[in-house]
Design an enzyme around this catalytic site. Structure first.
Site, short mmCIF file in Angstrom:
data_model
loop_
_atom_site.label_atom_id
_atom_site.label_comp_id
_atom_site.label_asym_id
_atom_site.label_seq_id
_atom_site.Cartn_x
_atom_site.Cartn_y
_atom_site.Cartn_z
CB SER A 61 -0.93 0.05 1.31
OG SER A 61 -2.10 -0.81 0.97
CE LYS A 64 -3.87 0.62 -0.95
NZ LYS A 64 -4.64 0.35 0.23
CE1 TYR A 188 -4.89 -1.42 -4.53
CE2 TYR A 188 -5.24 -3.67 -4.48
CZ TYR A 188 -4.99 -2.54 -3.69
OH TYR A 188 -4.93 -2.34 -2.32
CE1 TYR A 236 -4.82 1.52 4.12
CE2 TYR A 236 -3.19 0.40 6.12
CZ TYR A 236 -3.53 0.70 4.69
OH TYR A 236 -2.87 0.52 3.34
CB VAL A 254 -0.14 -5.48 4.22
CG1 VAL A 254 0.02 -6.04 2.91
CG2 VAL A 254 -0.98 -6.37 5.05
#
Ligand code: GLN
Length: 311
Positions: A61, A64, A188, A236, A254
Protein backbone atom coordinates in the site's frame (compact mmCIF):
# COMPACT_ATOMS: atom_id res chain seq x y z
CA UNK A 1 22.27 10.42 12.24
CA UNK A 2 24.26 7.24 11.53
CA UNK A 3 24.63 6.58 15.24
CA UNK A 4 20.90 7.01 15.77
CA UNK A 5 19.95 4.65 12.92
CA UNK A 6 22.37 1.99 14.20
CA UNK A 7 20.86 2.35 17.68
CA UNK A 8 17.34 1.97 16.22
CA UNK A 9 18.29 -1.13 14.20
CA UNK A 10 19.87 -2.69 17.29
CA UNK A 11 16.75 -1.99 19.36
CA UNK A 12 14.62 -3.65 16.68
CA UNK A 13 16.87 -6.72 16.56
CA UNK A 14 16.69 -7.05 20.34
CA UNK A 15 12.89 -6.73 20.49
CA UNK A 16 11.37 -10.21 20.88
CA UNK A 17 7.89 -9.11 19.74
CA UNK A 18 8.18 -8.68 15.99
CA UNK A 19 4.42 -8.61 15.26
CA UNK A 20 2.75 -10.94 12.74
CA UNK A 21 3.56 -11.26 9.07
CA UNK A 22 0.54 -10.88 6.73
CA UNK A 23 -0.66 -14.28 5.57
CA UNK A 24 -3.70 -13.42 3.41
CA UNK A 25 -1.36 -12.90 0.45
CA UNK A 26 0.19 -16.41 0.36
CA UNK A 27 3.40 -15.26 -1.31
CA UNK A 28 4.10 -12.87 1.62
CA UNK A 29 3.36 -15.42 4.34
CA UNK A 30 6.82 -16.97 4.24
CA UNK A 31 8.84 -13.77 4.78
CA UNK A 32 11.31 -13.89 7.68
CA UNK A 33 10.00 -11.49 10.38
CA UNK A 34 13.52 -11.04 11.79
CA UNK A 35 14.37 -8.40 9.23
CA UNK A 36 14.57 -4.69 9.79
CA UNK A 37 15.86 -1.84 7.67
CA UNK A 38 15.80 1.93 7.79
CA UNK A 39 17.01 4.64 5.39
CA UNK A 40 16.95 8.43 5.65
CA UNK A 41 17.37 10.59 2.55
CA UNK A 42 18.11 14.12 3.75
CA UNK A 43 17.17 17.23 1.81
CA UNK A 44 20.90 18.01 1.33
CA UNK A 45 21.38 14.76 -0.63
CA UNK A 46 23.00 12.63 2.06
CA UNK A 47 21.57 9.17 2.67
CA UNK A 48 22.00 7.19 5.89
CA UNK A 49 20.97 3.57 6.39
CA UNK A 50 21.04 0.77 8.96
CA UNK A 51 20.00 -2.89 9.12
CA UNK A 52 18.62 -4.59 6.00
CA UNK A 53 18.20 -1.30 4.15
CA UNK A 54 19.15 -2.78 0.77
CA UNK A 55 16.83 -5.80 0.89
CA UNK A 56 13.89 -5.36 -1.50
CA UNK A 57 10.40 -5.92 -0.06
CA UNK A 58 6.85 -5.74 -1.37
CA UNK A 59 5.81 -2.10 -0.99
CA UNK A 60 2.08 -2.98 -1.15
CA UNK A 61 0.00 0.00 0.00
CA UNK A 62 2.94 2.40 0.05
CA UNK A 63 2.41 2.28 -3.75
CA UNK A 64 -0.87 4.15 -3.19
CA UNK A 65 1.12 7.38 -2.76
CA UNK A 66 2.66 7.08 -6.24
CA UNK A 67 -0.68 5.96 -7.70
CA UNK A 68 -2.38 9.00 -6.17
CA UNK A 69 0.24 11.34 -7.61
CA UNK A 70 -0.24 9.76 -11.03
CA UNK A 71 -4.06 9.89 -10.86
CA UNK A 72 -3.97 13.55 -9.81
CA UNK A 73 -1.62 14.20 -12.71
CA UNK A 74 -4.24 12.69 -15.02
CA UNK A 75 -7.45 14.29 -13.79
CA UNK A 76 -6.48 16.88 -11.15
CA UNK A 77 -9.19 17.83 -8.67
CA UNK A 78 -11.78 15.85 -10.62
CA UNK A 79 -10.55 12.87 -8.63
CA UNK A 80 -12.26 14.22 -5.51
CA UNK A 81 -15.70 13.64 -7.05
CA UNK A 82 -14.96 9.91 -6.88
CA UNK A 83 -13.01 9.54 -3.63
CA UNK A 84 -13.09 11.43 -0.33
CA UNK A 85 -10.44 12.89 1.94
CA UNK A 86 -11.50 11.70 5.37
CA UNK A 87 -10.09 8.95 7.56
CA UNK A 88 -12.34 5.90 7.63
CA UNK A 89 -11.64 4.66 11.16
CA UNK A 90 -11.90 1.16 9.72
CA UNK A 91 -9.45 -1.44 8.47
CA UNK A 92 -7.79 -1.01 5.07
CA UNK A 93 -10.03 -3.56 3.34
CA UNK A 94 -13.37 -2.65 4.94
CA UNK A 95 -16.52 -2.49 2.80
CA UNK A 96 -18.78 -1.09 5.54
CA UNK A 97 -18.95 2.59 4.59
CA UNK A 98 -19.23 2.03 0.85
CA UNK A 99 -22.93 1.23 1.05
CA UNK A 100 -23.76 4.06 3.41
CA UNK A 101 -21.79 6.56 1.32
CA UNK A 102 -23.04 5.60 -2.15
CA UNK A 103 -19.88 3.97 -3.44
CA UNK A 104 -17.58 6.95 -2.74
CA UNK A 105 -14.65 5.60 -0.69
CA UNK A 106 -13.53 7.71 2.26
CA UNK A 107 -9.95 8.29 1.02
CA UNK A 108 -7.41 7.16 -1.60
CA UNK A 109 -5.38 5.06 0.86
CA UNK A 110 -7.96 2.48 1.95
CA UNK A 111 -8.31 -0.30 -0.60
CA UNK A 112 -11.66 0.90 -1.98
CA UNK A 113 -10.24 4.38 -2.60
CA UNK A 114 -7.04 2.99 -4.07
CA UNK A 115 -9.05 0.94 -6.55
CA UNK A 116 -10.66 4.18 -7.76
CA UNK A 117 -7.21 5.79 -7.99
CA UNK A 118 -5.93 2.85 -10.01
CA UNK A 119 -8.99 3.02 -12.26
CA UNK A 120 -8.23 6.73 -12.78
CA UNK A 121 -4.63 6.35 -13.94
CA UNK A 122 -5.66 3.30 -15.97
CA UNK A 123 -8.24 5.26 -18.00
CA UNK A 124 -7.59 5.16 -21.73
CA UNK A 125 -4.57 2.82 -21.44
CA UNK A 126 -3.90 -0.87 -21.22
CA UNK A 127 -2.82 -2.18 -17.80
CA UNK A 128 0.67 -2.68 -19.23
CA UNK A 129 0.89 0.96 -20.36
CA UNK A 130 -0.53 2.28 -17.09
CA UNK A 131 1.85 0.18 -14.99
CA UNK A 132 4.71 1.27 -17.24
CA UNK A 133 3.82 4.88 -16.49
CA UNK A 134 3.68 4.17 -12.76
CA UNK A 135 7.09 2.49 -12.87
CA UNK A 136 8.53 5.42 -14.83
CA UNK A 137 7.24 7.80 -12.14
CA UNK A 138 8.81 5.77 -9.32
CA UNK A 139 12.07 5.19 -11.20
CA UNK A 140 12.34 8.93 -11.89
CA UNK A 141 11.58 9.71 -8.25
CA UNK A 142 14.41 7.53 -6.93
CA UNK A 143 16.62 7.83 -10.01
CA UNK A 144 16.89 4.04 -10.25
CA UNK A 145 15.77 2.09 -13.31
CA UNK A 146 16.05 -1.27 -11.59
CA UNK A 147 12.70 -0.96 -9.74
CA UNK A 148 10.35 -3.74 -10.86
CA UNK A 149 7.23 -5.71 -9.96
CA UNK A 150 7.21 -9.20 -8.51
CA UNK A 151 4.94 -11.21 -10.78
CA UNK A 152 4.59 -14.05 -8.26
CA UNK A 153 3.31 -11.70 -5.54
CA UNK A 154 0.87 -10.06 -7.96
CA UNK A 155 -0.48 -13.45 -9.08
CA UNK A 156 -0.69 -14.69 -5.50
CA UNK A 157 -2.81 -11.70 -4.46
CA UNK A 158 -4.98 -11.91 -7.58
CA UNK A 159 -5.73 -15.55 -6.91
CA UNK A 160 -6.85 -14.94 -3.34
CA UNK A 161 -8.08 -11.33 -3.41
CA UNK A 162 -11.77 -12.01 -2.87
CA UNK A 163 -12.20 -8.97 -0.67
CA UNK A 164 -10.65 -6.60 -3.18
CA UNK A 165 -12.78 -8.13 -5.94
CA UNK A 166 -15.83 -7.55 -3.74
CA UNK A 167 -14.85 -3.93 -3.19
CA UNK A 168 -14.32 -3.43 -6.91
CA UNK A 169 -17.69 -4.99 -7.81
CA UNK A 170 -19.35 -2.84 -5.21
CA UNK A 171 -17.72 0.29 -6.64
CA UNK A 172 -18.76 -0.79 -10.13
CA UNK A 173 -22.37 -1.22 -8.98
CA UNK A 174 -22.36 2.47 -8.03
CA UNK A 175 -20.80 3.47 -11.36
CA UNK A 176 -17.52 4.40 -9.67
CA UNK A 177 -15.26 2.25 -11.88
CA UNK A 178 -14.69 2.95 -15.57
CA UNK A 179 -12.60 -0.09 -16.49
CA UNK A 180 -13.65 -3.70 -15.88
CA UNK A 181 -13.20 -5.19 -12.42
CA UNK A 182 -10.65 -7.68 -13.80
CA UNK A 183 -8.59 -4.95 -15.43
CA UNK A 184 -8.60 -2.76 -12.32
CA UNK A 185 -7.70 -5.64 -10.00
CA UNK A 186 -4.96 -6.90 -12.31
CA UNK A 187 -3.40 -3.42 -12.39
CA UNK A 188 -3.87 -2.82 -8.66
CA UNK A 189 -2.26 -6.13 -7.63
CA UNK A 190 0.74 -5.46 -9.87
CA UNK A 191 1.04 -1.94 -8.44
CA UNK A 192 1.09 -3.39 -4.92
CA UNK A 193 3.69 -6.00 -5.96
CA UNK A 194 6.37 -3.40 -6.71
CA UNK A 195 9.54 -4.23 -4.80
CA UNK A 196 11.88 -1.66 -3.31
CA UNK A 197 14.49 -1.50 -0.60
CA UNK A 198 14.39 1.09 2.20
CA UNK A 199 17.14 3.02 0.43
CA UNK A 200 15.19 3.11 -2.85
CA UNK A 201 11.93 4.00 -1.11
CA UNK A 202 13.49 6.81 0.92
CA UNK A 203 14.95 8.24 -2.29
CA UNK A 204 11.61 7.87 -4.09
CA UNK A 205 9.82 9.75 -1.28
CA UNK A 206 11.89 12.89 -1.84
CA UNK A 207 9.29 14.27 -4.27
CA UNK A 208 7.19 14.90 -1.14
CA UNK A 209 9.93 16.88 0.61
CA UNK A 210 9.81 20.66 0.40
CA UNK A 211 13.44 21.55 -0.34
CA UNK A 212 15.59 22.62 -3.31
CA UNK A 213 17.03 19.85 -5.49
CA UNK A 214 14.23 17.38 -4.70
CA UNK A 215 12.61 15.70 -7.74
CA UNK A 216 9.87 18.14 -8.83
CA UNK A 217 7.32 15.56 -9.90
CA UNK A 218 4.25 17.25 -8.40
CA UNK A 219 3.25 20.86 -7.67
CA UNK A 220 3.81 22.37 -4.22
CA UNK A 221 0.09 22.36 -3.50
CA UNK A 222 -0.24 18.70 -4.49
CA UNK A 223 2.78 17.73 -2.41
CA UNK A 224 1.26 19.36 0.66
CA UNK A 225 -2.08 17.71 0.07
CA UNK A 226 -0.55 14.25 -0.35
CA UNK A 227 1.34 14.79 2.92
CA UNK A 228 -1.91 15.86 4.62
CA UNK A 229 -3.65 12.70 3.45
CA UNK A 230 -0.73 10.58 4.64
CA UNK A 231 -1.02 12.16 8.07
CA UNK A 232 -4.77 11.68 8.37
CA UNK A 233 -5.32 8.42 6.46
CA UNK A 234 -1.94 6.77 5.78
CA UNK A 235 -2.22 4.18 8.54
CA UNK A 236 -5.97 3.37 8.24
CA UNK A 237 -7.58 3.02 11.68
CA UNK A 238 -4.11 3.43 13.19
CA UNK A 239 -3.59 6.89 11.62
CA UNK A 240 -4.39 8.82 14.80
CA UNK A 241 -2.03 6.63 16.79
CA UNK A 242 0.80 7.08 14.27
CA UNK A 243 0.30 10.87 14.24
CA UNK A 244 0.28 10.90 18.03
CA UNK A 245 3.41 8.77 18.37
CA UNK A 246 5.46 9.97 15.40
CA UNK A 247 4.04 13.38 14.43
CA UNK A 248 4.96 13.07 10.75
CA UNK A 249 2.97 11.99 7.69
CA UNK A 250 3.46 8.32 6.84
CA UNK A 251 2.11 5.62 4.57
CA UNK A 252 2.29 1.98 5.50
CA UNK A 253 2.00 -1.24 3.51
CA UNK A 254 1.10 -4.74 4.53
CA UNK A 255 4.55 -5.89 3.37
CA UNK A 256 5.88 -4.08 6.47
CA UNK A 257 7.18 -0.93 4.81
CA UNK A 258 6.44 2.63 5.95
CA UNK A 259 7.39 5.82 4.11
CA UNK A 260 7.55 8.85 6.40
CA UNK A 261 8.07 12.45 5.32
CA UNK A 262 9.57 15.21 7.41
CA UNK A 263 8.22 17.86 5.05
CA UNK A 264 11.21 20.20 4.85
CA UNK A 265 13.96 17.85 5.99
CA UNK A 266 13.92 14.27 4.79
CA UNK A 267 12.23 11.22 3.37
CA UNK A 268 12.50 8.18 5.63
CA UNK A 269 11.75 4.53 4.82
CA UNK A 270 11.57 1.80 7.41
CA UNK A 271 10.74 -1.87 6.94
CA UNK A 272 10.04 -4.86 9.12
CA UNK A 273 7.53 -7.48 7.95
CA UNK A 274 5.72 -8.18 11.26
CA UNK A 275 2.51 -6.15 11.61
CA UNK A 276 0.55 -4.69 14.53
CA UNK A 277 -3.21 -5.00 15.00
CA UNK A 278 -3.89 -2.27 12.41
CA UNK A 279 -1.88 -4.06 9.71
CA UNK A 280 1.03 -1.59 9.95
CA UNK A 281 4.65 -2.62 10.63
CA UNK A 282 5.04 -3.10 14.37
CA UNK A 283 8.78 -2.59 14.62
CA UNK A 284 8.64 0.03 11.87
CA UNK A 285 6.19 2.12 13.88
CA UNK A 286 8.24 1.72 17.05
CA UNK A 287 11.39 2.65 15.16
CA UNK A 288 9.78 5.81 13.84
CA UNK A 289 8.60 6.73 17.32
CA UNK A 290 12.17 6.29 18.57
CA UNK A 291 13.49 8.32 15.61
CA UNK A 292 11.00 11.18 16.15
CA UNK A 293 11.76 11.27 19.86
CA UNK A 294 15.52 11.44 19.36
CA UNK A 295 15.57 13.91 16.46
CA UNK A 296 12.71 16.03 17.78
CA UNK A 297 11.31 16.08 14.23
CA UNK A 298 7.57 16.68 14.11
CA UNK A 299 5.28 18.71 11.90
CA UNK A 300 3.82 20.11 15.11
CA UNK A 301 6.83 22.24 16.06
CA UNK A 302 10.57 22.17 16.72
CA UNK A 303 12.03 21.08 20.05
CA UNK A 304 13.72 23.51 22.42
CA UNK A 305 17.26 24.18 21.32
CA UNK A 306 16.53 23.98 17.62
CA UNK A 307 16.64 21.08 15.25
CA UNK A 308 17.50 18.22 17.59
CA UNK A 309 20.74 16.60 18.64
CA UNK A 310 21.24 14.29 15.67
CA UNK A 311 20.74 16.71 12.80
N1 GLN B 1 -2.34 -5.32 -1.78
C1 GLN B 1 -2.84 -5.18 -0.44
C2 GLN B 1 -4.34 -5.34 -0.45
O1 GLN B 1 -4.97 -4.82 -1.33
C3 GLN B 1 -2.45 -3.86 0.11
C4 GLN B 1 -2.99 -3.62 1.50
C5 GLN B 1 -2.00 -2.94 2.39
O2 GLN B 1 -0.82 -2.88 2.12
N2 GLN B 1 -2.47 -2.50 3.54
O3 GLN B 1 -4.92 -5.96 0.40
Amino acid sequence: MQELLTEIAEAAAANPDKGNVATYIPELAGIDPNQFGIAVALADGRVFTAGNADVPFSIQSVSKIFALALALGRVGDQLWYRVGREPSGLSFDSILLLEREDGIPRNPFINAGALVTTDTYLAGSTPREALGELLRFIRAACDDDSIHMNEKVAKSELATGHRNFSLAHYLASYGNLRASVDKVLGTYCHQCAIEMSCRQLALAGRFLVDAPRMPGLVSIERRRRINALMMTCGHYDGSGDFAFRVGMPGKSGVGGGILVISPSRASIAVWSPGLNKYGNSKLGTEAMEHFAHKTGWSVFGVPHGGEGAHV
